[in-house]
Design an enzyme around this catalytic site. Structure first.
Site, mmCIF file in Angstrom:
data_model
loop_
_atom_site.group_PDB
_atom_site.id
_atom_site.type_symbol
_atom_site.label_atom_id
_atom_site.label_comp_id
_atom_site.label_asym_id
_atom_site.label_seq_id
_atom_site.Cartn_x
_atom_site.Cartn_y
_atom_site.Cartn_z
ATOM 1 N N ARG A 39 0.907 -1.189 0.094
ATOM 2 C CA ARG A 39 0.087 -0.090 -0.010
ATOM 3 C C ARG A 39 1.003 1.527 0.025
ATOM 4 O O ARG A 39 1.025 1.807 1.083
ATOM 5 C CB ARG A 39 -0.914 -0.088 1.166
ATOM 6 C CG ARG A 39 -2.289 -1.206 1.046
ATOM 7 C CD ARG A 39 -2.834 -1.238 2.545
ATOM 8 N NE ARG A 39 -1.912 -1.743 3.519
ATOM 9 C CZ ARG A 39 -2.405 -1.738 4.513
ATOM 10 N NH1 ARG A 39 -3.694 -1.551 4.973
ATOM 11 N NH2 ARG A 39 -1.557 -2.422 5.537
ATOM 12 N N SER A 144 7.725 -14.767 16.224
ATOM 13 C CA SER A 144 6.516 -14.673 17.096
ATOM 14 C C SER A 144 6.567 -15.658 18.323
ATOM 15 O O SER A 144 7.226 -16.787 17.912
ATOM 16 C CB SER A 144 5.313 -14.852 16.361
ATOM 17 O OG SER A 144 4.290 -15.015 17.055
ATOM 18 N N TYR A 157 0.043 -20.685 10.519
ATOM 19 C CA TYR A 157 0.587 -19.475 11.054
ATOM 20 C C TYR A 157 2.119 -19.965 11.800
ATOM 21 O O TYR A 157 3.118 -19.316 11.724
ATOM 22 C CB TYR A 157 -0.380 -18.313 11.809
ATOM 23 C CG TYR A 157 0.577 -17.208 12.376
ATOM 24 C CD1 TYR A 157 0.980 -16.242 11.062
ATOM 25 C CD2 TYR A 157 0.536 -16.943 13.362
ATOM 26 C CE1 TYR A 157 1.568 -15.388 11.731
ATOM 27 C CE2 TYR A 157 1.454 -15.906 13.945
ATOM 28 C CZ TYR A 157 1.996 -14.816 12.758
ATOM 29 O OH TYR A 157 2.568 -13.882 13.186
ATOM 30 N N GLY A 188 4.718 -11.624 21.683
ATOM 31 C CA GLY A 188 3.321 -12.142 21.800
ATOM 32 C C GLY A 188 2.513 -11.051 21.052
ATOM 33 O O GLY A 188 2.891 -10.188 19.925
ATOM 34 N N GLU A 193 -2.819 -3.969 12.940
ATOM 35 C CA GLU A 193 -3.784 -4.410 11.984
ATOM 36 C C GLU A 193 -4.023 -5.993 11.837
ATOM 37 O O GLU A 193 -4.621 -6.500 11.179
ATOM 38 C CB GLU A 193 -3.538 -3.894 10.340
ATOM 39 C CG GLU A 193 -4.047 -2.486 10.251
ATOM 40 C CD GLU A 193 -3.469 -2.085 9.038
ATOM 41 O OE1 GLU A 193 -3.545 -2.750 8.295
ATOM 42 O OE2 GLU A 193 -4.016 -0.670 8.777
ATOM 43 N N PHE A 194 -3.047 -6.617 12.559
ATOM 44 C CA PHE A 194 -2.815 -8.211 12.376
ATOM 45 C C PHE A 194 -4.081 -8.977 12.591
ATOM 46 O O PHE A 194 -4.381 -9.758 11.807
ATOM 47 C CB PHE A 194 -1.788 -8.488 13.606
ATOM 48 C CG PHE A 194 -1.321 -10.049 13.445
ATOM 49 C CD1 PHE A 194 -0.634 -10.435 12.770
ATOM 50 C CD2 PHE A 194 -2.189 -10.722 14.471
ATOM 51 C CE1 PHE A 194 -0.305 -11.760 12.766
ATOM 52 C CE2 PHE A 194 -1.849 -12.333 14.368
ATOM 53 C CZ PHE A 194 -0.813 -12.828 13.418
HETATM 54 P P1 NDP Z 1 0.144 -5.383 10.417
HETATM 55 O O1 NDP Z 1 -1.026 -6.198 9.627
HETATM 56 O O2 NDP Z 1 -0.279 -3.990 11.097
HETATM 57 O O3 NDP Z 1 1.438 -5.034 9.251
HETATM 58 C C1 NDP Z 1 1.662 -5.895 8.506
HETATM 59 C C2 NDP Z 1 2.519 -5.261 7.359
HETATM 60 O O4 NDP Z 1 2.890 -6.237 6.440
HETATM 61 C C3 NDP Z 1 1.909 -4.192 6.638
HETATM 62 O O5 NDP Z 1 2.708 -3.143 6.518
HETATM 63 C C4 NDP Z 1 1.462 -4.704 5.185
HETATM 64 O O6 NDP Z 1 1.521 -4.055 4.331
HETATM 65 C C5 NDP Z 1 2.920 -5.810 5.140
HETATM 66 N N1 NDP Z 1 2.815 -7.021 4.299
HETATM 67 C C6 NDP Z 1 1.563 -7.871 4.419
HETATM 68 N N2 NDP Z 1 1.991 -8.891 3.416
HETATM 69 C C7 NDP Z 1 2.870 -8.395 2.631
HETATM 70 C C8 NDP Z 1 3.474 -8.535 1.323
HETATM 71 N N3 NDP Z 1 2.866 -9.465 0.431
HETATM 72 N N4 NDP Z 1 4.544 -7.764 0.643
HETATM 73 C C9 NDP Z 1 4.912 -6.694 1.360
HETATM 74 N N5 NDP Z 1 4.472 -6.233 2.561
HETATM 75 C C10 NDP Z 1 3.386 -7.118 3.202
HETATM 76 O O7 NDP Z 1 0.664 -6.626 11.196
HETATM 77 P P2 NDP Z 1 2.142 -6.413 12.382
HETATM 78 O O8 NDP Z 1 2.513 -5.007 12.325
HETATM 79 O O9 NDP Z 1 1.548 -6.993 13.725
HETATM 80 O O10 NDP Z 1 2.909 -7.575 11.796
HETATM 81 C C11 NDP Z 1 4.131 -7.294 11.420
HETATM 82 C C12 NDP Z 1 5.143 -8.635 11.474
HETATM 83 O O11 NDP Z 1 5.009 -8.918 12.939
HETATM 84 C C13 NDP Z 1 4.550 -9.880 10.971
HETATM 85 O O12 NDP Z 1 5.431 -10.599 10.552
HETATM 86 C C14 NDP Z 1 3.655 -10.424 11.933
HETATM 87 O O13 NDP Z 1 3.523 -11.808 11.855
HETATM 88 C C15 NDP Z 1 4.630 -10.143 13.003
HETATM 89 N N6 NDP Z 1 3.940 -10.353 14.505
HETATM 90 C C16 NDP Z 1 3.090 -9.722 14.707
HETATM 91 C C17 NDP Z 1 2.284 -9.799 16.189
HETATM 92 C C18 NDP Z 1 1.067 -9.434 16.438
HETATM 93 O O14 NDP Z 1 0.284 -9.861 17.561
HETATM 94 N N7 NDP Z 1 0.534 -8.241 15.919
HETATM 95 C C19 NDP Z 1 3.047 -10.672 17.253
HETATM 96 C C20 NDP Z 1 4.344 -11.310 16.490
HETATM 97 C C21 NDP Z 1 4.695 -11.081 15.276
HETATM 98 P P3 NDP Z 1 0.641 -3.978 2.682
HETATM 99 O O15 NDP Z 1 -0.780 -4.471 3.230
HETATM 100 O O16 NDP Z 1 0.387 -2.517 2.757
HETATM 101 O O17 NDP Z 1 1.441 -4.744 2.005
HETATM 102 C C1 8X3 Z 2 1.201 -13.162 16.477
HETATM 103 C C2 8X3 Z 2 0.798 -13.290 17.520
HETATM 104 O O1 8X3 Z 2 -0.211 -14.977 19.270
HETATM 105 O O2 8X3 Z 2 -1.681 -13.799 17.686
HETATM 106 O O3 8X3 Z 2 2.226 -13.688 16.112
HETATM 107 O O4 8X3 Z 2 -0.151 -15.483 16.925
HETATM 108 S S1 8X3 Z 2 -0.454 -14.357 17.623
#
Ligand code: NDP
Ligand code: 8X3
Length: 257
Positions: A39, A144, A157, A188, A193-194
Site C-alpha cells: 500500500r 513470534s 501461521y 506475543g 492491523e494483524f
Molecule cells: P500489520 O497487519 O499491522 O502489518 C503488516 C505489514 O506487513 C503491513 O505493513 C503490510 O503492508 C505488510 N505486508 C503484508 N503482506 C505483504 C506482502 N505480501 N508484501 C509486502 N508487505 C506485506 O501487522 P503487524 O505489524 O502486527 O505485523 C508485522 C509482523 O509482526 C508480521 O510478520 C507478524 O507476523 C509479526 N507479528 C505480529 C504480532 C502481533 O500480535 N501483531 C506478534 C508477533 C509477530 P501492505 O498490506 O501495505 O502490503
Molecule cells: C502474532 C501473535 O499469538 O496472535 O504472531 O499469533 S499471535
C-alpha cells in the site's frame, strides 16, 4: 540519540503496525529509511511525519515480498546512494484465518507461507550478499511466540513463525566469519492491523482478541529492535521474546475482570 545518522535501514511492511513504528524509531535515530509495502499510499502519508521525526532521508517503493523477481529487481535497482543497506528489518507478514487445519482453506496457507517464509527468504537473499561483501550489516527478522509454541487453529501461521526461527538460526550460522548480525524479535500479542487482516476485516472478532488484555504496542517492538541493533558490534542478540504482562506464552493469557 542519532545512532543511525546516514545509515540505510530497509523495512518491509512499513505501512502499518510494527513496521511503521520501527520506521519512526529509526527516524528518531537519524537513519535513511528505505520503506516498502504493497500500500504505497499509506507509505506516502508517512513521509512527512517521518522526516519530522528525524529521518535523514526517505525512499519509498511498492513491494509485494511474494514476488521474488520484483524483490530482486527492486534491490538490484536501488540508486547507488541507497544500495549499502546497514539494517534489514524483515517485518512484512500476516495471518489468515483461525480454524482447524483439516477444515481450513488452503489459499490461506499459500498466502501465509508465501509472505512470512518465502517473502522473508526472497528479501534476505537479495540484500544479505551486499552486507557480506561490505562485511557489515544487521538482519532483524520478525518472529513470534507462535513460533515457539503452537496454538489451536493456528498451525500454519505458527509453522511460518517456527520456520522464521529456523531461518534466523541458519542464517546466523551461515554468516559466521562475517560481521553481519542476525536477530529474531519474537513478540506475543501486539495490537496492530494483524487481527483485522487475519479475520479479513471483521472488526468485532479482531477486537475480541485484545479484550480485557493490555496488549503490546507496536512501539514496544520497535524499541526492542532498536535495542538489538545498538549493541556493540561484537554483540549478537540472537532472539528477543517479549509479551505483555498479561501473556505467558502463545496459549496462556490473563484477561482482566
Ligand atoms: P500489520 O497487519 O499491522 O502489518 C503488516 C505489514 O506487513 C503491513 O505493513 C503490510 O503492508 C505488510 N505486508 C503484508 N503482506 C505483504 C506482502 N505480501 N508484501 C509486502 N508487505 C506485506 O501487522 P503487524 O505489524 O502486527 O505485523 C508485522 C509482523 O509482526 C508480521 O510478520 C507478524 O507476523 C509479526 N507479528 C505480529 C504480532 C502481533 O500480535 N501483531 C506478534 C508477533 C509477530 P501492505 O498490506 O501495505 O502490503
Ligand atoms: C502474532 C501473535 O499469538 O496472535 O504472531 O499469533 S499471535
Amino acid at each position: 540519540m542519532r545512532y543511525f545518522e546516514g545509515k540505510v535501514v530497509l523495512i518491509t511492511g512499513a505501512s502499518s503496525g510494527i513496521g511503521r513504528a520501527t520506521a519512526f524509531a529509526f527516524a528518531g535515530a537519524g537513519a535513511r529509511l528505505l520503506l516498502c509495502a504493497r500500500r504505497l499510499k499509506l507509505l506516502r502519508e508517512l513521509e512527512a511525519p517521518l522526516m519530522e521525526a528525524g529521518a535523514a532521508a526517505i525512499s519509498l517503493f511498492r513491494l509485494d515480498v511474494r514476488d521474488r523477481a520484483t524483490v530482486d529487481a527492486a534491490i538490484a535497482g536501488l540508486p547507488e546512494d541507497w544500495k549499502a543497506i546497514d539494517v534489514l528489518v524483515n517485518n512484512a507478514g500476516l495471518s489468515r484465518g483461525l480454524s482447524r487445519l483439516y477444515e481450513d482453506d488452503p489459499e490461506n496457507w499459500d498466502e501465509m507461507i508465501d509472505t512470512n517464509v518465502k517473502g522473508l527468504l526472497a528479501v534476505t537473499r537479495a540484500v544479505v550478499p551486499g552486507m557480506v561483501a561490505r562485511n557489515a550489516g544487521h538482519v532483524i527478522n520478525l518472529g513470534s511466540t507462535a513460533g515457539h509454541l503452537t496454538y489451536a487453529n493456528g498451525a500454519v501461521y505458527c509453522a511460518t513463525k517456527a520456520a522464521e526461527k529456523a531461518i534466523s538460526e541458519g542464517l546466523k550460522i551461515d554468516l559466521m566469519g562475517t560481521a553481519v548480525r542476525v536477530t529474531s524479535v519474537d513478540p506475543g500479542m501486539v495490537e496492530t492491523e494483524f487481527s483485522r487482516v487475519r479475520f479479513r476485516g471483521d472488526e468485532e472478532r479482531a477486537a475480541k482478541v485484545y479484550e480485557k488484555i493490555t496488549p503490546l504496542k507496536p512501539e514496544d517492538i520497535a524499541d526492542a529492535v532498536l535495542w538489538a541493533v545498538t549493541r556493540p558490534a561484537h554483540v549478537n542478540i540472537h532472539s528477543i521474546v517479549l509479551t505483555t504482562i498479561d501473556q505467558a506464552n502463545s496459549t496462556v493469557f490473563h484477561r482482566h475482570g
